[in-house]
Structure formats: structure tokens, C-alpha cells
Design an enzyme around this catalytic site. Sequence first.
Site, PDB file in Angstrom:
ATOM      1  N   TYR A  32      27.759  21.536  22.521  1.00 30.84           N
ATOM      2  CA  TYR A  32      26.603  22.297  22.648  1.00 30.84           C
ATOM      3  C   TYR A  32      25.566  21.976  23.544  1.00 30.84           C
ATOM      4  O   TYR A  32      24.097  22.032  22.956  1.00 30.84           O
ATOM      5  CB  TYR A  32      26.014  22.719  21.021  1.00 30.84           C
ATOM      6  CG  TYR A  32      25.634  24.225  21.056  1.00 30.84           C
ATOM      7  CD1 TYR A  32      26.605  25.157  21.067  1.00 30.84           C
ATOM      8  CD2 TYR A  32      24.151  24.686  21.007  1.00 30.84           C
ATOM      9  CE1 TYR A  32      26.411  26.525  20.851  1.00 30.84           C
ATOM     10  CE2 TYR A  32      24.034  25.877  20.953  1.00 30.84           C
ATOM     11  CZ  TYR A  32      24.833  26.868  20.903  1.00 30.84           C
ATOM     12  OH  TYR A  32      24.493  28.200  20.880  1.00 30.84           O
ATOM     13  N   HIS A  37      21.081  16.858  27.528  1.00 30.03           N
ATOM     14  CA  HIS A  37      22.237  16.483  27.852  1.00 30.03           C
ATOM     15  C   HIS A  37      22.516  16.458  29.533  1.00 30.03           C
ATOM     16  O   HIS A  37      22.892  15.455  30.206  1.00 30.03           O
ATOM     17  CB  HIS A  37      23.382  17.244  27.181  1.00 30.03           C
ATOM     18  CG  HIS A  37      23.601  17.077  25.753  1.00 30.03           C
ATOM     19  ND1 HIS A  37      23.341  18.131  24.901  1.00 30.03           N
ATOM     20  CD2 HIS A  37      23.763  16.223  24.944  1.00 30.03           C
ATOM     21  CE1 HIS A  37      23.432  17.892  23.778  1.00 30.03           C
ATOM     22  NE2 HIS A  37      23.669  16.631  23.582  1.00 30.03           N
ATOM     23  N   GLN A  61      29.888  10.795  10.951  1.00 25.86           N
ATOM     24  CA  GLN A  61      28.116  10.585  10.952  1.00 25.86           C
ATOM     25  C   GLN A  61      27.682  11.687  10.150  1.00 25.86           C
ATOM     26  O   GLN A  61      26.164  11.643  10.093  1.00 25.86           O
ATOM     27  CB  GLN A  61      27.797  10.478  12.423  1.00 25.86           C
ATOM     28  CG  GLN A  61      27.844  11.526  13.245  1.00 25.86           C
ATOM     29  CD  GLN A  61      27.441  11.434  14.682  1.00 25.86           C
ATOM     30  OE1 GLN A  61      28.303  10.823  15.482  1.00 25.86           O
ATOM     31  NE2 GLN A  61      26.160  11.870  14.887  1.00 25.86           N
TER      32      GLN A  61
END
Length: 280
Positions: A32, A37, A61
Site C-alpha cells: 500500500y 515509500h 508483527q
Amino acid sequence: MDICYTIKDVRERVNAWKREGLTVGFVPTMGYLHEGHKSLMESARANNDKVVVSVFVNPMQFGPNEDLESYPRDFEKDSALCESVGVDLIFHPEPEEMYADGFCSYVDMNGLTGELCGKSRPIHFRGVQTVVLKLFNIVKPDRAYFGQKDAQQLAVIKRMVKDLNVDTEIVGCPIVREADGLAKSSRNTYLNPDERKAALILSRSLKLGRELIENGETDSNAVIKAITDSINTEPLAKIDYVDVVDFDTITPVDRIGKSVLVAIAVYIGKTRLIDNFIIE
Ligand code: PAF
């Protein structure tokens, strides 16, 4: 751009690059992908011969009541973004590829993970460290890129690499924000329009804290109080933590000196958002 789904395929490609003496930059992600990023991928692109991005929502996680199932996913859009930045390879494994039957080895840490997000997400960093070390063993990157928005994660990964002699340079990259100041995050997509407006209280309150410090305040408690009071003016906000810690050791500091991390986690409705700034 190649897309690999298996560890074997990634290894074959990376080993061929290494035989040619090429350097590999790596951006681990849970997909996503957004501008944050993208900035990591651009840094990797600028400083390495080859760039690998992993897209893997790592079940290990997430705590039992967290958002693993609802975590946003859009692999087509992610691939298009990677392609536009000039990424060479995406690694997009299924959980079964990463965690084979009988999996029982973990990477854990005694320091750094007890404060901040570690308090309300007790198994989170063990999951992050384990998957990141596995990914490093698969991709063998010369450099790996992490955003400063997850500042505790960045500190934890730097420490892990140092402690375990991993031959990868960890590069921290600045937080990327929306025009109005909200830190970019895949989880921003959970916010409805009212919550999206309310979420601005995070960056506004941090700005206030930063201004206090820039004007000479060195008492951590005074900064914590100012930020807390500011966040509490927003009815949709519920504080998880407001803390001032040493950036390398993630332990609380009373006096603000150098390398200090001012970090917050705040629920806006059901969505938990984090943000921070670092005093160098
Ligand atoms: O920051 C993230 O997106 C994740 O924690 C990471 C580093 C990709 C590990 O799953």
C-alpha cells in the site's frame, strides 16, 4: 522489473547481480505504497546498481487484536509505483513462503523495545526484527532504507544489525508529509473525513513541542506536557504515549540534549497514528 514470489527466485537474481559486482539497495515494505515509500525507493535508486522492494504484510508483527486482516493491500498499484521509480525486483511472498511449517526461530532484543510502541505492542518488534533479518538473509542488500516515521523501528534495526554483525548499511530517510502536515502512512486510509481533519493534531502538537525546544526549553516533562495538552484539545484524539527518549537507546531522558527523539502515538477514533521529530 521482475516480480518474485519465492525465496529461491530472489536468491538466483541477487546472486547473479553479486557475481557481476553490482550493489543492491533494499526497501522492505508492507505494501500500500505511498510517497513516503517512494522517497525510500528513490534514495535506493540513486545510490545502488539494483533496487529490491519487498511487499509483505508480516503477520508476525501484528498483535491478536490488531489490524492484520484489514491492513490495506493493492499490489497492482504498488507494482506500478515501483516500476515508475525504476525498481528492479519486487519480492512478494505468501506467508507460507516466509514462515514454513514448524517455524520457531525469532530475533528479539532486551533494550530499545520496552518503551514507546513496545509498551502497547509487546510482540511487535520481535516480529519486525525476525522478518527484517530473514529478508536481509534473502536479499543480501548492501544498503537498506527505513523511514524516520517509524523512528523506534529504525533504531531497533540499526541496533540489531550492529549486534548481529549484519553486513548491511541502514539508511534512515526523513518523514514525508501531506501538504497540511499529516505524516504519510498506509493507515491514514482508515480515517473518515472528520478523523482526517482531527489527525492534524499530531503534527501541530509536535510543531509546538519543537518550537518550545528551539526557544530553549530543555526539560522533557515540560515538552511532554505542552504536547499532551495540545493533543487533548482534540475530542477525537486519545493519547497512547507522548515521550522524549534518547534516539539510540530509546530510553527516557529528563534533559533534552542531542540525539533526542520526541515521539507520540495517538488514536484518532480507532486508528492508531504515530509521528515524531528528532533533535540532532
Ligand atoms: O515498516 C514496515 O512497513 C514494516 O515494519 C517492515 C519493516 C516492512 C517489516 O515488516
